[in-house]
Write a protein that holds these residues in place. Structure first.
Motif, mmCIF file in Angstrom:
data_model
loop_
_atom_site.group_PDB
_atom_site.id
_atom_site.type_symbol
_atom_site.label_atom_id
_atom_site.label_comp_id
_atom_site.label_asym_id
_atom_site.label_seq_id
_atom_site.Cartn_x
_atom_site.Cartn_y
_atom_site.Cartn_z
ATOM 1 N N THR A 16 0.831 -1.192 0.000
ATOM 2 C CA THR A 16 0.000 0.000 0.000
ATOM 3 C C THR A 16 0.873 1.252 0.000
ATOM 4 O O THR A 16 1.850 1.335 0.749
ATOM 5 C CB THR A 16 -0.915 0.030 1.250
ATOM 6 O OG1 THR A 16 -1.697 -1.163 1.278
ATOM 7 C CG2 THR A 16 -1.830 1.241 1.250
ATOM 8 N N THR A 44 -0.464 6.055 -7.362
ATOM 9 C CA THR A 44 -1.225 4.866 -6.984
ATOM 10 C C THR A 44 -2.689 5.027 -7.370
ATOM 11 O O THR A 44 -3.219 6.137 -7.346
ATOM 12 C CB THR A 44 -1.100 4.571 -5.471
ATOM 13 O OG1 THR A 44 -1.768 3.348 -5.176
ATOM 14 C CG2 THR A 44 -1.683 5.682 -4.620
ATOM 15 N N GLU A 46 -4.853 3.027 -5.751
ATOM 16 C CA GLU A 46 -5.471 2.626 -4.489
ATOM 17 C C GLU A 46 -5.479 3.793 -3.495
ATOM 18 O O GLU A 46 -4.771 4.778 -3.700
ATOM 19 C CB GLU A 46 -4.682 1.456 -3.881
ATOM 20 C CG GLU A 46 -4.589 0.241 -4.776
ATOM 21 C CD GLU A 46 -5.932 -0.368 -5.087
ATOM 22 O OE1 GLU A 46 -6.778 -0.451 -4.182
ATOM 23 O OE2 GLU A 46 -6.144 -0.751 -6.250
ATOM 24 N N ARG A 72 -9.576 9.718 -1.182
ATOM 25 C CA ARG A 72 -8.489 8.836 -1.611
ATOM 26 C C ARG A 72 -7.443 8.555 -0.537
ATOM 27 O O ARG A 72 -6.423 7.934 -0.815
ATOM 28 C CB ARG A 72 -7.762 9.461 -2.812
ATOM 29 C CG ARG A 72 -8.653 9.632 -4.001
ATOM 30 C CD ARG A 72 -8.161 9.122 -5.320
ATOM 31 N NE ARG A 72 -7.076 8.188 -5.354
ATOM 32 C CZ ARG A 72 -5.938 8.401 -6.012
ATOM 33 N NH1 ARG A 72 -5.711 9.522 -6.639
ATOM 34 N NH2 ARG A 72 -5.009 7.476 -6.037
#
Length: 105
Positions: A16, A44, A46, A72
């Motif tokens: 992550t 990213t 994610e 986000r």
């Protein structure tokens, strides 16, 4: 005079995206904070984990940056910042975790 702020991009062990912030976030350095956050988010697809556990002060300029990207980001915050994130309403629109687990709110 710009308040000292350290911004360190990286990754958690699970891959992550992570941005670790230390120092104080205020009007004098909120542009640099916003730029580093935008760059980390661009890298990213994610959610980005924003580690604020070493942030000693966060003013309205810093909160504005966080609100602009609340959809986000996920926050890790020291107990000192939890009330600020709660009263501002930020903890209601993004995940906030205390340094010792999920934050109440």
């Amino acid at each position: 005079m710009t308040t000292p702020l350290t911004l360190t991009p990286g990754r958690r062990p699970d891959g992550t995206a992570l941005l670790t912030v230390s120092g104080e976030i205020d009007m004098s350095n909120s542009d640099a904070f916003a730029e580093a956050l935008a760059k980390a988010l661009d890298a990213t697809a994610e959610p980005l984990v924003l580690d604020l556990s070493a942030v000693e002060y966060l003013d309205s300029a810093g909160l504005t940056v966080l609100f602009n990207h609340a959809d986000r980001i996920e926050l890790i915050a020291a107990p000192l910042l939890i009330p600020v994130l709660t009263v501002s309403g930020l903890s209601e629109i993004t995940r906030v975790q205390g340094t010792d687990g999920p934050a109440a709110g």
